[in-house]
Each structure stands twice: as C-alpha cells, then as structure tokens.
Scaffold this motif. Structure first.
Motif, short mmCIF file in Angstrom:
data_model
loop_
_atom_site.label_atom_id
_atom_site.label_comp_id
_atom_site.label_asym_id
_atom_site.label_seq_id
_atom_site.Cartn_x
_atom_site.Cartn_y
_atom_site.Cartn_z
N ARG A 4 0.87 -1.24 0.24
CA ARG A 4 0.10 0.37 -0.07
C ARG A 4 0.78 1.20 0.32
O ARG A 4 0.52 2.28 0.19
CB ARG A 4 -0.76 0.14 0.82
CG ARG A 4 -2.34 -0.98 1.26
CD ARG A 4 -3.02 -1.00 2.32
NE ARG A 4 -2.45 -1.68 3.84
CZ ARG A 4 -3.16 -1.96 4.98
NH1 ARG A 4 -4.58 -1.24 4.54
NH2 ARG A 4 -2.45 -2.70 5.58
N SER A 91 -4.99 6.73 15.91
CA SER A 91 -5.57 6.33 14.42
C SER A 91 -4.49 6.73 13.71
O SER A 91 -3.97 5.58 12.16
CB SER A 91 -6.13 7.55 13.76
OG SER A 91 -5.60 8.90 14.04
N ASP A 94 -1.27 3.76 13.63
CA ASP A 94 -2.01 2.46 13.51
C ASP A 94 -2.25 2.72 12.05
O ASP A 94 -1.73 1.47 11.63
CB ASP A 94 -3.11 2.24 13.95
CG ASP A 94 -2.97 1.70 15.99
OD1 ASP A 94 -1.84 1.78 16.25
OD2 ASP A 94 -4.08 1.87 16.45
N ALA A 95 -2.08 3.51 10.93
CA ALA A 95 -2.51 3.45 10.50
C ALA A 95 -0.87 3.13 9.31
O ALA A 95 -0.56 2.95 7.91
CB ALA A 95 -2.78 4.54 9.49
N SER A 96 -0.03 4.14 9.80
CA SER A 96 1.44 3.61 9.49
C SER A 96 1.55 2.02 9.52
O SER A 96 2.67 1.38 8.87
CB SER A 96 2.77 4.01 10.07
OG SER A 96 2.31 6.18 9.22
N ALA A 98 -0.02 -0.46 9.97
CA ALA A 98 -0.89 -1.65 8.59
C ALA A 98 0.19 -1.60 7.91
O ALA A 98 0.13 -2.63 7.20
CB ALA A 98 -2.22 -1.27 8.54
N LYS A 99 0.77 -0.30 7.35
CA LYS A 99 1.86 -0.28 6.21
C LYS A 99 2.76 -0.89 6.70
O LYS A 99 3.71 -1.54 4.88
CB LYS A 99 1.89 1.17 5.34
CG LYS A 99 0.78 1.69 4.59
CD LYS A 99 0.74 2.65 4.75
CE LYS A 99 -0.84 3.69 4.27
NZ LYS A 99 -0.80 5.42 4.09
N ASN A 101 3.62 -3.62 8.19
CA ASN A 101 2.96 -4.85 8.59
C ASN A 101 3.10 -5.75 7.26
O ASN A 101 3.62 -6.91 7.42
CB ASN A 101 1.51 -5.14 9.07
CG ASN A 101 1.88 -4.57 10.47
OD1 ASN A 101 2.94 -5.02 11.46
ND2 ASN A 101 0.34 -4.37 11.26
N ASP A 102 2.50 -4.88 6.20
CA ASP A 102 2.24 -5.53 4.43
C ASP A 102 4.03 -5.19 4.49
O ASP A 102 4.09 -6.68 3.76
CB ASP A 102 1.81 -4.29 4.09
CG ASP A 102 0.42 -4.28 4.09
OD1 ASP A 102 -0.14 -5.04 4.18
OD2 ASP A 102 -0.79 -3.76 3.21
N GLN A 105 5.56 -8.38 6.76
CA GLN A 105 5.37 -9.60 5.55
C GLN A 105 6.00 -10.21 4.01
O GLN A 105 6.02 -11.18 3.97
CB GLN A 105 3.63 -9.78 5.07
CG GLN A 105 3.17 -10.33 4.68
CD GLN A 105 2.69 -12.03 5.92
OE1 GLN A 105 2.77 -11.74 7.24
NE2 GLN A 105 3.07 -13.09 5.43
N TYR A 136 2.87 -4.44 17.41
CA TYR A 136 2.39 -5.73 16.26
C TYR A 136 4.01 -6.81 15.87
O TYR A 136 3.36 -7.90 15.77
CB TYR A 136 2.42 -4.89 14.75
CG TYR A 136 1.45 -3.76 15.08
CD1 TYR A 136 0.09 -3.99 15.02
CD2 TYR A 136 1.94 -2.17 15.73
CE1 TYR A 136 -1.36 -3.14 14.81
CE2 TYR A 136 0.30 -1.11 16.19
CZ TYR A 136 -0.84 -1.82 15.48
OH TYR A 136 -1.51 -1.17 15.70
#
Length: 232
Positions: A4, A91, A94-96, A98-99, A101-102, A105, A136
């Motif tokens: 993302r 907020s 957590d938005a960063s 998520a990226k 975490n991608d 992964q 995380y």
C-alpha cells in the motif's frame, strides 16, 4: 500481500550473494527513506551494508502534521506537539503500522522469518519502531531507536503490562545525544527505563551530540545488528 506504499522503499541489497535477514530503518519526521540513507552513508563515509542482510528504507506517506501547521509532511504519525506529555494520536500510528506490517509480511513471504528481521529508526522513526516491535511484531529479532522517545502514557507501555512472557520480547538498542534540543535526552532515557522496567532487555548509549548520529553510534549499531542477525 499487496503493498500500500505510495513511494517504493529504497532497498540496499546485501553485499554477498544472498540475504538471509532484513533490517527496516524508519526515517525521522519530514525526511524520506532515500534521505536518511544518504545521511547514513555520509556519516559512514561509504555505503552502510552487510554481506547477508538486506536494508530497507521506506518513506512515510505525506499526512497533515499538526506541529507543521497541519501541512502535509512525510511522518509516521501525527502528534499534538513534540513532547512526551501529550496523548498519542493512535489513529495515525495504526495507519502507518498497517503499511509497515505489509512490508514485514513481504519479507516473510520472500522466505525471511520474523526472527531474522530487525525494525528500527531515527527520531520519529524510532518512536514508530517501538510501536512495531512491542505492539505488532513481537517476534522480530530486535528494535533500535536513535534519538527517540515514547509519550509518557503510551499505549506501548499499556500493552507490555499485559504480556505474560516478557522474556520473549525483542531486545532493544537505544542511543541518544546528551545535547539534543529537539528530542531531549531525558525523554529518551525515561523511555528506556520504562521499557526495561516492563521486561524489555536492552542497552542504552549516550553521546555528546545534538539531534543526530555519528560514526561511533553507527559502529555500535552495526555490531548490535550482526549480533542479533549473524550469518545464517
């Protein structure tokens, strides 16, 4: 998993034939992945790399940043001010996350286990790395933070209080300049004490510098990375 990221990470490949580990280095507020990489190489006097470790320097997406009059800036999260006394704006953290975490992964999907990945950064990047490693991705090999801090009531501390097996938490390397006028030395030292009181195993190094890093600091970081990610 699809990426993302609006700006592709700057990647420094291992100097050997194959990489068996990865380090994700997060830049400070308003900087970029290529920007912090250029700074590291300037201080190191050559390209900072390892025979078996891939270095990844992502760039945060530009978001409205309150300390910059809400103008867009490449920051990992928004905050009311540069101070440990204010609440976190979770907020945006957590938005960063998520990226990132991608990104983690992607490395796992390529064959690099979490136990062979380190997450760290400079200034705000180190602050973001605290969230990544202790909220995380607790199975990573380690976390480093240079000239960084957490808010006094950080959710990171609250989450760590509920961890049953604290011996399995990622080890920490933290460094800070005693003359830092942007992120005060005491903020970093308090963060380190709180994390270690909560069970994180770490080491703290201080330097007679401002909001920056020097070659001696990078040498300590290099040795620490190699200790946590030896050749496979």
């Amino acid at each position: 998993m699809a990426s993302r990221w609006k700006i592709l990470p700057r990647i420094v490949a291992q100097s050997g034939p194959k990489h068996s580990a990865s380090v994700i280095w997060l830049h400070g507020s308003g900087d970029t992945g290529p920007g912090v990489l250029e700074w590291i190489n300037m201080v190191w006097k050559e390209e900072f790399q390892f025979p078996h470790i891939k270095l990844i320097y992502p760039t945060a997406d530009p978001i409205p940043y309150t300390p910059n009059a809400c103008q867009p800036s490449t920051v990992w999260f928004d905050r009311q001010q540069i101070s440990p006394m204010v609440p976190e704006i979770l907020s945006s953290v957590d938005a960063s996350a998520a990226k990132l975490n991608d990104l983690v992964q992607n490395e796992v999907d390529s064959g690099i286990p979490l136990s062979r990945i380190i997450i760290g950064g400079f200034s705000m990047g180190g602050g973001m790395a605290f969230h990544m490693a202790y909220r995380y991705q607790r199975e990573v090999a380690g976390c480093f933070a240079l000239s960084s801090f957490l808010n006094n009531e950080s959710v990171v501390y609250k989450k760590l209080r509920n961890v049953e097996d604290r011996s399995a938490l990622p080890p920490l390397l933290q460094c800070h300049g005693t003359r830092d006028e942007l992120v005060l030395f005491d903020w970093g030292k308090t963060t380190f004490k709180t994390l270690t009181d909560l069970g994180v195993c770490g080491e703290f190094h201080e330097f007679n510098i401002f909001h920056e890093f020097n070659k001696k600091e990078l040498q300590i970081l290099q040795r620490w990375i190699l200790d946590k990610l030896p050749p496979d």
